[in-house]
Design a protein around this motif. Structure first.
Motif, short mmCIF file in Angstrom:
data_model
loop_
_atom_site.label_atom_id
_atom_site.label_comp_id
_atom_site.label_asym_id
_atom_site.label_seq_id
_atom_site.Cartn_x
_atom_site.Cartn_y
_atom_site.Cartn_z
N GLN A 65 0.84 -1.20 0.00
CA GLN A 65 0.00 0.00 0.00
C GLN A 65 0.87 1.24 0.00
O GLN A 65 1.94 1.27 0.61
CB GLN A 65 -0.91 0.01 1.23
CG GLN A 65 -1.84 1.22 1.30
CD GLN A 65 -2.76 1.17 2.50
OE1 GLN A 65 -2.79 0.18 3.22
NE2 GLN A 65 -3.50 2.23 2.74
N CYS A 66 0.40 2.30 -0.67
CA CYS A 66 1.13 3.57 -0.70
C CYS A 66 0.30 4.66 -0.04
O CYS A 66 -0.94 4.61 -0.04
CB CYS A 66 1.46 3.97 -2.12
SG CYS A 66 2.72 2.96 -2.90
N GLU A 67 0.99 5.65 0.50
CA GLU A 67 0.36 6.83 1.08
C GLU A 67 1.17 8.07 0.76
O GLU A 67 2.37 7.99 0.47
CB GLU A 67 0.26 6.70 2.61
CG GLU A 67 -0.81 5.76 3.11
CD GLU A 67 -0.97 5.82 4.63
OE1 GLU A 67 -2.07 5.53 5.10
OE2 GLU A 67 0.00 6.16 5.33
N LEU A 68 0.50 9.21 0.81
CA LEU A 68 1.14 10.53 0.67
C LEU A 68 1.85 10.72 -0.67
O LEU A 68 2.76 11.55 -0.78
CB LEU A 68 2.15 10.77 1.81
CG LEU A 68 1.59 10.78 3.23
CD1 LEU A 68 2.73 10.84 4.24
CD2 LEU A 68 0.65 11.95 3.43
N MET A 69 1.44 9.99 -1.69
CA MET A 69 2.15 10.08 -2.97
C MET A 69 2.04 11.46 -3.60
O MET A 69 2.82 11.81 -4.49
CB MET A 69 1.62 9.01 -3.91
CG MET A 69 1.90 7.58 -3.46
SD MET A 69 3.66 7.18 -3.47
CE MET A 69 3.91 6.85 -5.22
N GLN A 70 1.09 12.26 -3.17
CA GLN A 70 0.94 13.61 -3.70
C GLN A 70 1.88 14.60 -3.04
O GLN A 70 2.01 15.74 -3.48
CB GLN A 70 -0.51 14.10 -3.53
CG GLN A 70 -0.89 14.48 -2.10
CD GLN A 70 -1.23 13.29 -1.20
OE1 GLN A 70 -1.00 12.14 -1.57
NE2 GLN A 70 -1.80 13.57 -0.04
N GLU A 71 2.59 14.16 -1.99
CA GLU A 71 3.39 15.08 -1.19
C GLU A 71 4.89 15.01 -1.52
O GLU A 71 5.38 14.03 -2.09
CB GLU A 71 3.21 14.77 0.30
CG GLU A 71 1.79 14.99 0.81
CD GLU A 71 1.39 16.46 0.81
OE1 GLU A 71 2.28 17.33 0.73
OE2 GLU A 71 0.18 16.73 0.88
#
Length: 553
Positions: free
Chosen positions: A313-319
């Motif tokens: 799972q990935c998170e914060l990819m926009q940051e």
């Protein structure tokens, strides 16, 4: 049946500070370790950086008489991250960061000092240390101690070198932007030390390593002393899975495929995806460009993509670790605007000729405002007094090479209206904004954006300018402008991890024996930037945590 060319206990991927820390700690816990690096040089983006690490409750604070506590650190982190980061991750960071630093100081060549006076970035939040103490910097290091392997150290960012050759510490750099006679004498002393160092004739740049190069140099010597193999030019092609657990990696070396078994775990420390334009366009706000980043050219998202391929799972990819940057033609790296933007006598405006942010604010906030107020590109505006006093991107004080005017990097005009015409800025509004800024400089108060009000703002100001070290008039022609973009020090989105740095699947279960640290993982700092070194500090801390956990498996 899978065949193996080598068998190790722990395989570490990536040679930044996080990966090196993980390798060192794993080795000290009686593991057979190997560190893999795809490029021909070691150090990753750490080597290009200022090298600071943000470490609450560190033992150097105690020695300096600065109080701190677990409770203060946690409440500060919870509030600046807006309670959007899992509390167990924040606790893991706070509970292990100081232990990591103390371990390195007691068991390696890595030694730190407090960066004096650098406030945490948000002084109004509970738990902030406005007097500084949490940001540490590696003590300068003699490059010659590395022997032959010094030639494979990633060169520092050209912006960190005075006259293209001389290294300085962050404290020395700050002294050099002091416009007083004392500041000029400090600059002369630093340059003089280099001139009278005989070793300068035998090296491309200063043999005294500082900032990120000092941290990497100290870690690399520590690995060398332990005989930990560091394989350069060895890209990892895929993770090898057995029974839903990562058991090794397939790498390529000199065109040959090699399989390395990892009995206890694989630690991914391969960085983010700052230089991968396809990924940036896929995940991040537009406009975006891989040319606006100060991260290393090999920061292509390899580790993240490998994790995704096995269900992570990935998170914060926009940051990202946002910072305003300028792009210098032909340089290969964007130049960050961290110090310049808060010095007196400049301002940042959009094409409407309006200010839209506190230029001296934490750099992540300036970029967020660029997107929020549709101010891309923006322009750093300043006059000849500023140009004579302070550095700007690649430009040293008082000297503006004609090549930078000719290639369009810097715009110059005798009037503000003329400057506006060159930049495509609304001229009358630029004049009005400049006049207002000049009034604020006289009063010492920015009534629009409160520039210079906080202890963080003032750290990067000029203490010799009164009444506000961050505000100065823009009145003396010629006038100058440099285009400003929403750049970064690296991306901060990646594989989701738990408090042991183990990578998680989309259903929340653990991918056994796979760990992620640094910018290959979703940042424990969420979408904010608590203080100087909040990038490398977590990378090293979770490298320490991952190594300890894998060792116990």
């Amino acid at each position: 049946m899978q065949s193996w060319d080598y068998t190790k206990d722990i395989v570490v991927i990536g040679s930044g500070a996080g990966g090196m820390t993980a390798a060192l700690v794993a080795c000290d816990r009686q593991n057979d370790v190997i560190l893999l690096e795809k490029s021909s040089v070691y150090g990753g983006s750490t080597a290009l950086s200022g090298g600071g690490i943000w470490i609450p409750c560190n033992h150097l604070m105690v020695q300096a008489g600065i109080s701190d506590s677990r409770e203060e650190a946690l409440i500060y982190l919870k509030t600046v991250t807006r309670y959007q980061v899992a509390e167990n991750l924040l606790q893991a960071y706070v509970d292990n960061a100081a232990a990591m630093v103390k371990y390195l100081e007691e068991n390696s060549h890595v030694h730190f000092e407090i960066l004096p006076g650098l406030s945490d970035y948000y002084p109004k939040h509970n738990g902030c240390k406005s007097q500084g103490g949490r940001t540490l910097i590696a003590i300068p290091f003699n490059k010659r101690k590395l022997g032959k392997i010094a030639q494979n150290l990633r060169l520092p960012h050209p912006q960190t070198l005075v006259l293209g050759r001389i290294t300085v510490t962050p404290s020395e750099a700050r002294k050099m932007v002091d416009s007083s006679l004392r500041g000029r004498l400090n600059a002369a002393y630093i340059i003089g030390q280099y001139i009278f160092n005989p070793s300068r004739f035998f090296a491309r740049y200063d043999t005294r390593l500082t900032m990120g190069n000092a941290l990497i140099g100290r870690l690399r010597l520590s690995l060398l002393n332990r005989n930990i193999p560091v394989w350069l030019n060895t890209p990892v092609k895929q993770l090898i899975i057995e029974n839903n657990a990562v058991v090794g990696v397939e790498v390529e070396q000199n065109g040959k495929k090699i399989n390395i078994r990892a009995n206890k775990g694989v630690i991914l420390g391969a960085g983010g995806f700052s230089r991968n334009q396809t990924m940036r366009l896929q995940y991040q706000c537009h406009p975006i460009s891989d040319q606006w980043t100060a991260a290393n050219p090999d920061d292509l998202g390899d580790g993240i993509r490998m994790g995704i391929s096995i269900g992570a799972q990935c998170e914060l990819m926009q940051e990202a670790w946002w910072t305003p940057t300028t792009v210098v033609p032909g340089k290969g790296y964007a130049y960050v605007l961290i110090i310049e933007k808060g010095l007196p006598g400049c301002m940042i405006v959009n094409t409407q000729g309006q200010r839209f942010t506190n230029e001296a604010a934490p750099y992540i906030d300036v970029v967020n405002d660029m997107y929020k107020y549709d101010s891309i590109p923006a322009f750093l505006i300043f006059d000849s007094r500023f140009r004579n006093k302070y550095p700007t991107g690649p430009l040293m004080p008082g000297f503006t090479p004609k090549k930078y005017v000719k290639n369009g990097y810097i715009k110059v005009a005798d009037t503000l209206e003329g400057l506006a015409a060159q930049c495509g800025i609304e001229p009358h509004r630029l004049v009005e904004t400049t006049e207002k800024m000049n009034q604020y400089a006289v009063m010492g108060k920015d009534f629009d954006f409160q520039r210079g009000d906080s202890s963080y703002d003032r750290y990067y100001g000029d203490a010799n300018v009164k009444p506000n070290p961050c505000l100065g008039k823009i009145v003396r022609p010629p006038f100058y402008a440099v285009e400003v973009f929403p750049g970064d020090l690296g991306t901060k989105g990646g594989l989701k991890i738990d408090n042991y740095a183990r990578v998680l699947r989309k259903d929340g279960t653990v991918i056994e024996k796979l760990y992620a640290i640094g910018n290959v993982s979703a940042s424990v700092m969420g979408n904010t930037y608590p203080g100087g070194g909040a990038t490398i500090g977590p990378s090293m801390t979770f490298g320490y945590i991952a190594a300890c956990h894998a060792s116990s498996s």
